[in-house]
Design a protein around this motif. Structure first.
Motif, mmCIF file in Angstrom:
data_model
loop_
_atom_site.group_PDB
_atom_site.id
_atom_site.type_symbol
_atom_site.label_atom_id
_atom_site.label_comp_id
_atom_site.label_asym_id
_atom_site.label_seq_id
_atom_site.Cartn_x
_atom_site.Cartn_y
_atom_site.Cartn_z
ATOM 1 N N ASP A 81 -15.215 -13.487 -6.754
ATOM 2 C CA ASP A 81 -15.900 -12.253 -6.519
ATOM 3 C C ASP A 81 -14.995 -11.544 -5.152
ATOM 4 O O ASP A 81 -14.381 -12.444 -4.489
ATOM 5 C CB ASP A 81 -17.209 -12.307 -6.192
ATOM 6 C CG ASP A 81 -17.931 -11.053 -5.762
ATOM 7 O OD1 ASP A 81 -17.614 -9.954 -6.297
ATOM 8 O OD2 ASP A 81 -18.434 -11.110 -4.339
ATOM 9 N N GLU A 103 -19.122 -16.910 -5.632
ATOM 10 C CA GLU A 103 -20.025 -15.539 -5.413
ATOM 11 C C GLU A 103 -20.760 -15.614 -4.268
ATOM 12 O O GLU A 103 -21.215 -16.515 -3.744
ATOM 13 C CB GLU A 103 -20.802 -15.688 -6.679
ATOM 14 C CG GLU A 103 -20.400 -14.745 -7.728
ATOM 15 C CD GLU A 103 -20.295 -13.228 -7.391
ATOM 16 O OE1 GLU A 103 -20.926 -12.721 -6.589
ATOM 17 O OE2 GLU A 103 -19.766 -12.648 -8.294
ATOM 18 N N ASP A 104 -21.106 -14.503 -3.762
ATOM 19 C CA ASP A 104 -21.812 -14.045 -2.573
ATOM 20 C C ASP A 104 -23.230 -13.503 -3.029
ATOM 21 O O ASP A 104 -24.196 -13.316 -2.153
ATOM 22 C CB ASP A 104 -21.622 -13.375 -1.354
ATOM 23 C CG ASP A 104 -21.183 -11.919 -1.642
ATOM 24 O OD1 ASP A 104 -20.689 -11.764 -2.851
ATOM 25 O OD2 ASP A 104 -21.621 -11.165 -1.000
ATOM 26 N N ASP A 143 -16.048 -8.428 -3.124
ATOM 27 C CA ASP A 143 -16.692 -8.054 -2.112
ATOM 28 C C ASP A 143 -17.871 -9.117 -1.581
ATOM 29 O O ASP A 143 -18.439 -9.549 -2.267
ATOM 30 C CB ASP A 143 -17.582 -6.689 -2.453
ATOM 31 C CG ASP A 143 -16.709 -5.620 -2.625
ATOM 32 O OD1 ASP A 143 -15.862 -5.187 -1.928
ATOM 33 O OD2 ASP A 143 -16.893 -4.902 -3.610
ATOM 34 N N GLY A 144 -17.320 -9.521 -0.153
ATOM 35 C CA GLY A 144 -18.478 -10.363 0.532
ATOM 36 C C GLY A 144 -17.730 -11.993 0.094
ATOM 37 O O GLY A 144 -18.460 -12.904 0.503
#
Ligand code: BG6
Ligand code: MG
Length: 219
Positions: A11, A172-173, A13-14
Motif C-alpha cells: 500500500d 497494509e496500514d 499512503d501510510g
C-alpha cells in the motif's frame, strides 16, 4: 504448506510514505468549512478508502441542506487541490531509511515489488519521492472501479506482475486493505493502525521485518 512468497505488494499512503497527515489536513479544511466534526478517529476510517467514499464518511455527521452530487464532486475536487498542494512539499527525504533499505534488500532477494493503492495520486507521489523506478508494477486508483476492501487493486497488481495471487504478500496500514488482501487470497502483513487489530497473517513494527518473513523457510 504455504506457497513461496515471490512478490510484495505495498500500500502507498501510510506504508511507503506518510501522506496520511496531508489527507488529514486537507479533509479537516473541508470539514471545518461545513462545520462537521473531524478528528484522527474519523481519519482512520478513511485509510484505504477512495476519495468519494471518504467524503461520504465525513458527511455522516453533516446535518445541513442536502448536497447534490455536483456539490460533492466539487468538495472532493477542492480537497484534492489542497492535498496536491501539500504533496508538493514532499521529496525523496520523505522516504524513511527503513523503507528504502527494505525495498533494496527485497530486490536483492529477487522479490517482485508492486504498489497497490486506492489513490489516484499514486504516480504523482511516487515521482515526488523518487520511488517510481523501484517497482515492477503499480496498480492505483485510476485503474479500478472498486476500492478496498474490494480486492480489485491487489488482483490488478498481481496481474501486472504476471504472478498468482497466492504468491503475493500485501503490506497494509488499513483494516480495509488487510481485508482486501485476504479477499484476493494473498498473505497479509499489517503495520501502523492495522497492526493494532490483529487480523493480518503478520504484524510488523517495522517494514524491515519483511525480510525475515521472506527468509523464513517454513513459510
Ligand atoms: C488511500 C488513502 O491510499 O487513497 C485514503 O489511504 C485515500 O485515505 C485514498 O482516500 C484515495 O486517495 P486520493 O489521493 O485518490 O484522493
Ligand atoms: Mg494506507
Amino acid at each position: 504448506m504455504n506457497t513461496k512468497i515471490r512478490a510484495v505488494i505495498f500500500d502507498l499512503d501510510g506504508v511507503l510514505v506518510f501522506t496520511d497527515r496531508f489527507h488529514y489536513q486537507a479533509w479537516k479544511k473541508i470539514a471545518d468549512e461545513l462545520k462537521i466534526p473531524f478528528d484522527e478517529q474519523i481519519n482512520n476510517r478513511l485509510r484505504g478508502v477512495s476519495r468519494m467514499e471518504s467524503l461520504e464518511i465525513i458527511l455522516e455527521q453533516y446535518y445541513g441542506t442536502p448536497l447534490s452530487s455536483t456539490c460533492k464532486e466539487a468538495l472532493a475536487e477542492k480537497k484534492n487541490g489542497i492535498y496536491r498542494e501539500l504533496l508538493t512539499q514532499m521529496s525523496s527525504a520523505d522516504v524513511s531509511d527503513a523503507v528504502r533499505d527494505t525495498l533494496t534488500q527485497l530486490k536483492k532477494k529477487n522479490c517482485l515489488l508492486a504498489v497497490g493503492s486506492s489513490s489516484r495520486n499514486t504516480r504523482f507521489i511516487l515521482e515526488r519521492v523518487q520511488l517510481t523506478d523501484v517497482f515492477d508494477a503499480v496498480a492505483d486508483g485510476t485503474m479500478i472501479s472498486r476500492s478496498k476492501p474490494d480486492p480489485e487493486v491487489f488482483l490488478k497488481a498481481a496481474e501486472l506482475l504476471k504472478i498468482a495471487p497466492g504468491q503475493c504478500l500485501v503490506v497494509e496500514d488499513a483494516d480495509a486493505g488487510i481485508e482486501a488482501g485476504k479477499r484476493a487470497c494473498m498473505r497479509t502483513a499489517a503495520i501502523g493502525d492495522a497492526a493494532a487489530h490483529g487480523k493480518a497473517d503478520y504484524i510488523l513494527s517495522s517494514l524491515t521485518e519483511l525480510l525475515s518473513i521472506l527468509d523464513d523457510k517454513k513459510r
